[in-house]
Design a protein around this motif. Structure first.
Motif, PDB file in Angstrom:
ATOM      1  N   GLU A  61      -5.531  -4.509  29.036  1.00 39.91           N
ATOM      2  CA  GLU A  61      -4.780  -5.101  29.322  1.00 39.91           C
ATOM      3  C   GLU A  61      -2.894  -4.705  28.986  1.00 39.91           C
ATOM      4  O   GLU A  61      -2.422  -4.166  28.931  1.00 39.91           O
ATOM      5  N   LEU A  62      -3.500  -5.417  27.630  1.00 39.16           N
ATOM      6  CA  LEU A  62      -2.016  -5.263  26.895  1.00 39.16           C
ATOM      7  C   LEU A  62      -2.133  -3.935  25.862  1.00 39.16           C
ATOM      8  O   LEU A  62      -0.677  -3.957  26.153  1.00 39.16           O
ATOM      9  N   VAL A  63      -3.282  -3.624  25.664  1.00 37.32           N
ATOM     10  CA  VAL A  63      -3.035  -2.066  25.337  1.00 37.32           C
ATOM     11  C   VAL A  63      -2.406  -1.188  26.173  1.00 37.32           C
ATOM     12  O   VAL A  63      -0.841  -0.325  25.681  1.00 37.32           O
ATOM     13  N   ALA A  64      -2.545  -1.162  27.149  1.00 37.57           N
ATOM     14  CA  ALA A  64      -1.684  -0.658  28.350  1.00 37.57           C
ATOM     15  C   ALA A  64      -0.402  -0.372  28.972  1.00 37.57           C
ATOM     16  O   ALA A  64       0.009  -0.011  29.110  1.00 37.57           O
ATOM     17  N   ARG A  65      -0.164  -2.149  28.329  1.00 36.71           N
ATOM     18  CA  ARG A  65       1.322  -3.059  29.112  1.00 36.71           C
ATOM     19  C   ARG A  65       2.445  -2.543  28.007  1.00 36.71           C
ATOM     20  O   ARG A  65       3.337  -1.285  28.363  1.00 36.71           O
ATOM     21  N   LEU A  66       1.909  -2.077  26.601  1.00 41.36           N
ATOM     22  CA  LEU A  66       2.449  -1.967  25.367  1.00 41.36           C
ATOM     23  C   LEU A  66       3.255  -0.208  25.614  1.00 41.36           C
ATOM     24  O   LEU A  66       3.877   0.356  25.494  1.00 41.36           O
ATOM     25  N   ALA A  67       1.843   0.339  25.569  1.00 43.89           N
ATOM     26  CA  ALA A  67       1.145   1.844  25.617  1.00 43.89           C
ATOM     27  C   ALA A  67       2.610   2.012  27.014  1.00 43.89           C
ATOM     28  O   ALA A  67       3.662   3.029  26.726  1.00 43.89           O
ATOM     29  N   GLU A  68       2.916   1.124  28.267  1.00 43.02           N
ATOM     30  CA  GLU A  68       3.941   1.336  29.303  1.00 43.02           C
ATOM     31  C   GLU A  68       5.110   0.917  28.999  1.00 43.02           C
ATOM     32  O   GLU A  68       6.537   2.665  29.030  1.00 43.02           O
ATOM     33  N   LEU A  69       5.300   0.451  28.077  1.00 41.76           N
ATOM     34  CA  LEU A  69       6.623   0.241  27.648  1.00 41.76           C
ATOM     35  C   LEU A  69       7.661   0.368  26.899  1.00 41.76           C
ATOM     36  O   LEU A  69       8.446   1.558  26.336  1.00 41.76           O
ATOM     37  N   ARG A  70       6.276   1.433  25.960  1.00 42.46           N
ATOM     38  CA  ARG A  70       7.166   2.280  25.101  1.00 42.46           C
ATOM     39  C   ARG A  70       7.104   3.872  25.796  1.00 42.46           C
ATOM     40  O   ARG A  70       8.651   4.334  25.471  1.00 42.46           O
ATOM     41  N   ALA A  71       6.624   4.281  26.624  1.00 44.99           N
ATOM     42  CA  ALA A  71       7.082   5.305  27.096  1.00 44.99           C
ATOM     43  C   ALA A  71       8.265   4.600  28.067  1.00 44.99           C
ATOM     44  O   ALA A  71       8.982   5.966  27.951  1.00 44.99           O
ATOM     45  N   GLU A  72       7.827   3.948  28.678  1.00 42.66           N
ATOM     46  CA  GLU A  72       9.755   3.487  29.557  1.00 42.66           C
ATOM     47  C   GLU A  72      11.236   3.755  28.274  1.00 42.66           C
ATOM     48  O   GLU A  72      12.051   3.866  28.987  1.00 42.66           O
ATOM     49  N   ALA A  73      11.254   2.754  26.982  1.00 45.80           N
ATOM     50  CA  ALA A  73      12.443   2.759  26.327  1.00 45.80           C
ATOM     51  C   ALA A  73      12.079   4.340  26.092  1.00 45.80           C
ATOM     52  O   ALA A  73      12.730   4.830  25.404  1.00 45.80           O
ATOM     53  N   SER A  74      10.978   5.155  25.781  1.00 47.49           N
ATOM     54  CA  SER A  74      10.851   6.544  25.647  1.00 47.49           C
ATOM     55  C   SER A  74      11.810   7.348  25.962  1.00 47.49           C
ATOM     56  O   SER A  74      12.360   8.675  25.746  1.00 47.49           O
ATOM     57  N   ALA A  75      11.646   7.292  27.034  1.00 48.83           N
ATOM     58  CA  ALA A  75      11.796   7.988  28.099  1.00 48.83           C
ATOM     59  C   ALA A  75      13.691   7.904  28.204  1.00 48.83           C
ATOM     60  O   ALA A  75      14.816   8.820  28.207  1.00 48.83           O
ATOM     61  N   ALA A  76      13.676   6.230  28.469  1.00 46.85           N
ATOM     62  CA  ALA A  76      15.597   6.172  28.111  1.00 46.85           C
ATOM     63  C   ALA A  76      16.227   6.372  27.178  1.00 46.85           C
ATOM     64  O   ALA A  76      17.045   7.359  27.048  1.00 46.85           O
ATOM     65  N   HIS A  77      15.441   6.360  26.150  1.00 49.11           N
ATOM     66  CA  HIS A  77      15.711   6.717  24.588  1.00 49.11           C
ATOM     67  C   HIS A  77      16.353   8.705  24.752  1.00 49.11           C
ATOM     68  O   HIS A  77      17.553   9.414  24.372  1.00 49.11           O
ATOM     69  N   ALA A 135       2.393 -14.941  22.563  1.00 48.07           N
ATOM     70  CA  ALA A 135       0.952 -14.052  22.288  1.00 48.07           C
ATOM     71  C   ALA A 135       1.154 -14.871  20.634  1.00 48.07           C
ATOM     72  O   ALA A 135       0.392 -15.568  20.463  1.00 48.07           O
ATOM     73  N   SER A 136       2.313 -15.482  20.575  1.00 51.25           N
ATOM     74  CA  SER A 136       2.741 -16.067  19.080  1.00 51.25           C
ATOM     75  C   SER A 136       2.352 -17.845  19.564  1.00 51.25           C
ATOM     76  O   SER A 136       0.898 -18.067  19.180  1.00 51.25           O
ATOM     77  N   ILE A 137       2.485 -18.258  20.201  1.00 56.52           N
ATOM     78  CA  ILE A 137       2.838 -19.665  21.443  1.00 56.52           C
ATOM     79  C   ILE A 137       0.715 -19.185  20.998  1.00 56.52           C
ATOM     80  O   ILE A 137       0.102 -20.773  21.182  1.00 56.52           O
ATOM     81  N   ALA A 138       0.024 -18.848  22.263  1.00 54.53           N
ATOM     82  CA  ALA A 138      -1.390 -18.616  22.130  1.00 54.53           C
ATOM     83  C   ALA A 138      -2.379 -18.131  21.247  1.00 54.53           C
ATOM     84  O   ALA A 138      -3.368 -18.042  20.798  1.00 54.53           O
ATOM     85  N   ASN A 139      -1.422 -17.872  19.474  1.00 55.26           N
ATOM     86  CA  ASN A 139      -1.760 -17.584  18.876  1.00 55.26           C
ATOM     87  C   ASN A 139      -2.950 -15.975  19.143  1.00 55.26           C
ATOM     88  O   ASN A 139      -4.082 -16.190  18.851  1.00 55.26           O
ATOM     89  N   GLU A 140      -2.593 -15.462  19.817  1.00 51.63           N
ATOM     90  CA  GLU A 140      -3.125 -13.773  20.357  1.00 51.63           C
ATOM     91  C   GLU A 140      -2.381 -13.300  18.770  1.00 51.63           C
ATOM     92  O   GLU A 140      -1.627 -12.543  18.419  1.00 51.63           O
ATOM     93  N   ALA A 141      -3.212 -11.876  19.446  1.00 54.84           N
ATOM     94  CA  ALA A 141      -2.773 -10.790  18.375  1.00 54.84           C
ATOM     95  C   ALA A 141      -1.097  -9.992  18.780  1.00 54.84           C
ATOM     96  O   ALA A 141      -0.789 -10.197  19.629  1.00 54.84           O
ATOM     97  N   ARG A 142      -0.859  -9.683  17.731  1.00 59.11           N
ATOM     98  CA  ARG A 142       0.545  -9.698  18.191  1.00 59.11           C
ATOM     99  C   ARG A 142       0.745  -8.476  17.245  1.00 59.11           C
ATOM    100  O   ARG A 142       2.019  -7.904  17.413  1.00 59.11           O
ATOM    101  N   SER A 143       0.425  -7.641  16.505  1.00 60.79           N
ATOM    102  CA  SER A 143       0.693  -6.918  15.194  1.00 60.79           C
ATOM    103  C   SER A 143       1.045  -5.069  16.603  1.00 60.79           C
ATOM    104  O   SER A 143       1.650  -4.715  15.897  1.00 60.79           O
ATOM    105  N   GLU A 144       0.212  -5.349  17.234  1.00 56.94           N
ATOM    106  CA  GLU A 144       0.367  -4.826  18.237  1.00 56.94           C
ATOM    107  C   GLU A 144       1.938  -4.052  19.124  1.00 56.94           C
ATOM    108  O   GLU A 144       2.328  -3.224  18.880  1.00 56.94           O
TER     109      GLU A 144
END
Length: 171
Positions: A61-77, A135-144
């Motif tokens: 779910e996070l990977v999909a959300r990150l791809a969506e946010l990257r695509a949104e920023a890339s479209a605006a760029h 993610a930092s607070i919950a000690n979850e994956a942050r590198s992606e």
């Protein structure tokens, strides 16, 4: 009172103080260790702290959300980069012109369009910042999250450089 009387009073006082220190009763406390000063028992070393668990792998779910946010920023760029040459022409035409002139107004409108595209690219960055903190607070994956966030920041820095250059021409 004469100096001689003063000397005799000080001598008498000194002798009286020394007499108070001279006690022959032998009732001084012993300098040996007292029972309370003796060490007893043993120290146990503190248990080592367990290392924090390694960060979890990013969920699908996070990977999909990150791809969506990257695509949104890339479209605006992309919209920004598409509008930049026209804005550059208008800013060059407005260089040295009076404030309020037609060329100055046209350049201001072009800069506003670029600002709008930049703002649309900055919205995903805000969401990425929230995801990173959570993610930092919950000690979850942050590198992606961090890699997508850095990509969006690089886009925004490029846009900021273009805007600064164009604004310098228009003033």
């Amino acid at each position: 009172m004469s100096l001689r009387n003063l000397k005799s009073f000080s001598t008498i006082g000194l002798l009286a103080m020394l007499a108070g220190c001279a006690n022959s009763a032998g009732s001084y406390p012993s300098l040996e260790m007292r029972p309370g000063e003796r060490v007893s028992g043993t120290f146990e070393p503190p248990a080592p702290e367990a290392p924090p668990p390694p960060p979890a792998v990013a969920s699908a779910e996070l990977v999909a959300r990150l791809a969506e946010l990257r695509a949104e920023a890339s479209a605006a760029h992309g919209d920004f980069l598409e509008a930049a040459p026209g804005a550059r022409r208008r800013a060059s035409a407005a260089a040295g012109s009076a404030i309020g002139s037609d060329s100055w107004a046209s350049a201001q409108v072009a800069l506003a369009d670029l600002d709008s595209a930049r703002s649309r690219a900055a919205v995903p960055l805000g969401t990425l910042d929230i995801l990173y903190v959570d993610a930092s607070i919950a000690n979850e994956a942050r590198s992606e999250i961090d890699s997508v966030r850095n990509a969006v920041i690089a886009m925004l820095e490029e846009e900021d450089a273009v805007l600064a250059q164009l604004r310098a021409n228009v003033r």
